[in-house]
Design an enzyme around this catalytic site. Structure first.
Site, short mmCIF file in Angstrom:
data_model
loop_
_atom_site.label_atom_id
_atom_site.label_comp_id
_atom_site.label_asym_id
_atom_site.label_seq_id
_atom_site.Cartn_x
_atom_site.Cartn_y
_atom_site.Cartn_z
N ARG A 102 2.66 -5.89 -15.25
CA ARG A 102 2.22 -5.70 -14.12
C ARG A 102 1.39 -4.55 -13.91
NH1 ARG A 102 5.61 -7.19 -9.81
NH2 ARG A 102 5.63 -5.05 -8.69
N ARG A 138 -6.75 0.55 -18.62
CA ARG A 138 -8.18 0.70 -18.42
C ARG A 138 -8.55 1.86 -19.18
NH1 ARG A 138 -6.92 0.96 -12.43
NH2 ARG A 138 -6.43 -1.18 -11.78
N GLU A 166 14.78 8.07 -5.67
CA GLU A 166 14.91 6.91 -6.09
C GLU A 166 15.83 6.59 -6.92
OE1 GLU A 166 11.54 4.39 -4.89
OE2 GLU A 166 12.46 2.72 -6.26
N1 UDP Z 1 6.80 1.32 -15.44
C1 UDP Z 1 6.94 2.35 -16.48
N2 UDP Z 1 6.43 3.49 -16.08
C2 UDP Z 1 6.11 3.89 -14.97
C3 UDP Z 1 6.05 2.87 -13.93
C4 UDP Z 1 6.40 1.36 -14.40
O1 UDP Z 1 7.21 2.06 -17.54
O2 UDP Z 1 5.76 4.95 -14.57
C5 UDP Z 1 7.14 -0.14 -15.62
C6 UDP Z 1 8.53 -0.18 -15.65
O3 UDP Z 1 9.19 -1.25 -16.46
C7 UDP Z 1 8.63 -1.04 -14.12
C8 UDP Z 1 7.28 -1.95 -14.37
O4 UDP Z 1 6.52 -0.93 -15.06
O5 UDP Z 1 9.66 -1.89 -14.01
C9 UDP Z 1 6.68 -2.24 -13.23
O6 UDP Z 1 6.45 -1.09 -12.21
P1 UDP Z 1 6.04 -1.41 -10.82
O7 UDP Z 1 5.49 -0.04 -10.27
O8 UDP Z 1 4.95 -2.55 -10.72
O9 UDP Z 1 7.46 -1.64 -10.27
P2 UDP Z 1 7.55 -1.63 -8.57
O10 UDP Z 1 6.92 -0.81 -7.88
O11 UDP Z 1 7.92 -3.20 -8.31
O12 UDP Z 1 9.25 -1.18 -8.72
#
Ligand code: UDP
Length: 371
Positions: A171, A175, A305
């Site tokens: 996700r 870059r 959170e």
């Molecule tokens: N993630 C991470 N570090 C961060 C942000 C995200 O490792 O600083 C990973 C983590 O595994 C997370 C995934 O990327 O579950 C997807 O993040 P996203 O921000 O898309 O999650 P959401 O906003 O849906 O909670």
């Protein structure tokens, strides 16, 4: 029968479906067990700030049809998501980009960054990533994995990265440019006036009854309509008879602060393992710290959170899409498919880590099939 459709849940999926069927001339009733509409995109006004009560939602999409659709119900601002990662006081840009690589390794050019990632990837010896850990290392190398991914992911999911599916980390973009935009999306923004107002506009002219628990009153409510659109958890619908699916829940500690600027950004992720929260959202920055008249807001609202394993009574937020839950979901789906007059939709109804735009696309498609 008084209604053609009973829509259970007034979140994004339910609201879009209800709008579409109403516009197709059907009679629709929407119910929700909460005292408010909008499901988990509900925003509440606190000190003139639209507070994302059930977690931050940033609308982004590459789907022009979906973008045009939401723009019928809200005007979107130009917010671009650029979270900051705080690792034990060191700040890094997200998503992983040249600013991140420069801060991590002192590299200056894309070629140097690429070489560094390649070197770390090679040392780890991963050719065919089988889980989130291997996927992450093969995308960005071990240093970034250790400082910015491992701790955050294990807090967020409550499982070791070696036991999580690789797709979750895909996700996040990687870059070799100085672009801090978290999303690879053509269209992005926050609805001016808040998400609740957007959903209210979608539901305009449609009968909505709040504070009604469908599963507790199923027999009676089913008599009201020919078809049911169910957007709650699919395992709850079947009274968990095949066993519960796993979800992650989130708890928010929200505070109003008597200062105008707490962290200077909408989202700061705490990527170390020790800090108990995953991130802090400072809601005013989704709207640039201004009120509707363009004045600076004197106070601020923040939400810490905390992620936890879902247990009965908690709000489910994220399906845990690993192999075991995936297999169990397929069994529930078979039961769901046998319910001829029920459509299961949305993140909980389909047990899928949907983004908002994909939820809308899916609701539009299912509504189209009904006509
Ligand atoms: N993630 C991470 N570090 C961060 C942000 C995200 O490792 O600083 C990973 C983590 O595994 C997370 C995934 O990327 O579950 C997807 O993040 P996203 O921000 O898309 O999650 P959401 O906003 O849906 O909670």
């Amino acid at each position: 029968m008084k209604y053609d459709y009973l829509v259970v849940g007034s979140g994004l999926y339910g609201a879009v479906f209800a709008r579409e069927m109403t516009d197709a001339g059907k009679k629709v009733l929407v119910i929700d067990k909460r005292p408010n509409i909008a499901g988990n995109i509900y925003t509440e006004d606190i000190e003139g700030i639209h507070v994302h009560k059930y977690g931050a939602h940033i609308f982004h999409t590459n789907n022009k049809t979906v973008w045009d659709y939401v723009n019928r119900f809200a005007v979107f601002n130009r917010f671009t998501n650029s979270p900051v990662a705080n690792y034990k006081g060191e700040l890094f840009s997200l998503p992983f980009n040249m600013y991140t690589f420069n801060r991590m390794w002192g590299v200056v050019t894309p070629q140097e960054a690429e070489a560094k990632i390649e070197e770390q990837k090679k040392a780890a010896g991963i050719t065919n990533p089988r889980n989130l850990e291997e996927q992450a290392i093969s995308l960005v190398g071990t240093d970034i994995y250790e400082k910015l991914i491992k701790g955050y992911t294990e807090k967020q999911w409550g499982r070791p990265c070696t036991e999580l599916p690789a797709f979750i980390i895909k996700r996040l973009p990687v870059r070799l440019t100085f672009d801090n935009n978290y999303f690879n999306a053509l269209y992005q923004g926050i609805p001016i006036g808040g998400y609740t107002q957007m959903v209210a506009n979608m539901l305009d002219g449609i009968e909505v009854r709040l504070g009604i628990d469908y599963l507790e009153n199923k027999e009676e409510l089913d008599k009201l309509a020919d078809k049911v659109i169910y957007t709650g958890p699919i395992d709850a619908y079947f009274d968990y008879k095949l066993g519960p699916l796993q979800y992650r829940s989130v708890r928010f500690e929200t505070e109003v602060l008597d200062i105008s600027n707490f962290q200077g950004n909408a989202a700061v992720n705490y990527t170390d393992r020790e800090t108990p929260w995953t991130r802090i959202i400072e809601h005013k920055w989704f709207e640039f710290g201004k009120d509707a008249q363009g004045n600076d807001l004197p106070k601020t609202v923040i939400s810490r959170e905390y992620s936890s394993e879902w247990k009965p009574g908690d709000e489910p937020y994220y399906p845990v899409n690993d192999a075991q839950n995936g297999a169990l979901y397929l069994e529930y789906k078979k039961l769901g498919d046998a319910e001829k007059n029920v459509v299961f939709g949305g993140r909980l109804g389909e047990y899928k880590y949907y983004d908002m735009d994909a939820v809308i696309a899916s609701a539009l498609e299912r509504a189209g099939e009904q006509r």
